[in-house]
Write an enzyme that holds these catalytic residues in place. Structure first.
Site, PDB file in Angstrom:
ATOM      1  CG  HIS A   1      -2.126  -1.503   1.166  1.00  0.00           C
ATOM      2  ND1 HIS A   1      -3.226  -0.973  -0.079  1.00  0.00           N
ATOM      3  CD2 HIS A   1      -2.604  -2.772   1.437  1.00  0.00           C
ATOM      4  CE1 HIS A   1      -4.054  -2.605   0.219  1.00  0.00           C
ATOM      5  NE2 HIS A   1      -3.651  -3.103   1.516  1.00  0.00           N
TER       6      HIS A   1
ATOM      7  CB  CYS B   1      -2.664  -6.164   6.989  1.00  0.00           C
ATOM      8  SG  CYS B   1      -3.787  -5.906   5.896  1.00  0.00           S
TER       9      CYS B   1
END
Length: 270
Positions: free
Chosen positions: A183, A231
């Protein structure tokens, strides 16, 4: 042009054509997935979870046999409308920065007498953590369409932001991954799922603003704590304790970056 050059030229043409065809196919698949999500959004399965959460909110439970209807999520006792759009926030009564889930645990403990350990030690979507997910679904639904409005003035929030930023870039695990690995750039995706650049306002607004969410792939509603924990799991590194400072810090970092963005919770994810 000799035979070898002709062969190389033909290979190059085929390669470019193949790449263009692959990109065209990927684009069509992505469009199809987005259309599917839009269709689901008209009857988001999270609505059923939110309905369970509303019932839990109004049901007397725990040793104190009380409801959560006086829970203060930051806008005053019992006010749910727009509350999650302003979380995480610093709470004077606890002297801590809390996200939605840790604040709900505080309310469950003080109002109902339910020990936070019952949530922390539970498994995902089991026992008290399943009830927590339902409560979260109910609360975030009440902020759908609002703007992210996280108050970053308290020093504790600024400290959490810096900790969250550090955690975002911290590399760990056998693959040496960090949150930024997936990200920290624009235009990335994995398995047809877009990976927003959470460093930017637009990316954070799209990412933070659409979680918690219903995951189509497993037919489950996931809270933000669940998403962050997964995650870490995908990084193949140690998973954080439920409600720990690192998860709250990451939430502050994302929410602050998303400030002003539109809340579209519960979202629909792959």
């Amino acid at each position: 042009m000799n035979k070898r050059l002709k062969t190389l030229a033909l290979a190059l043409v085929l390669s470019v054509a193949g790449q263009a065809q692959a990109e065209d196919t990927s684009a069509k698949l992505l469009d199809g997935i987005n259309e599917y999500r839009d269709a689901l959004a008209d009857g988001n399965p999270s609505e059923l979870v939110a309905a369970e959460g509303e019932e839990l909110w109004k049901t007397a439970r725990g040793p104190k046999n009380a409801t959560l209807e006086r829970c203060d999520l930051g806008l005053g006792p019992g006010i749910v409308k727009g509350a999650s759009a302003q979380l995480p926030r610093y709470f004077k009564d606890t002297g801590k920065v809390q996200d939605l889930e840790t604040r709900l645990m505080t309310c469950m403990e003080t109002l109902q007498g339910i020990d936070p350990k019952e949530v922390v030690k539970a498994k995902w979507l089991k026992g008290e953590r399943e009830k927590m997910a339902a409560l979260v679904a109910y609360v975030v639904t009440q902020s759908n369409g609002h703007k992210v409005k996280v108050d970053m003035r308290p020093p504790a929030m600024k400290q959490m932001y810096e900790m969250g930023k550090m955690a975002f870039y911290y590399r760990a695990g056998p693959m040496d991954f960090s949150c930024a690995t997936c990200h920290g750039d624009q235009g990335k995706r994995i398995r047809m799922q877009e990976l927003p650049d959470l460093r930017s306002h637009a990316g954070a607004a799209a990412g933070w603003g659409s979680w918690p969410a219903y995951r189509v792939s497993n037919g489950q509603f996931w809270t933000m704590q669940h998403r962050l924990n997964d995650c870490f799991r995908q990084q193949r590194t140690a998973e954080p304790i439920y409600g720990s400072d690192v998860t709250i810090a990451l939430s502050v970092y994302l929410a602050a970056n998303a400030n002003g963005g539109k809340v579209v919770t519960p979202g629909i994810k792959r």
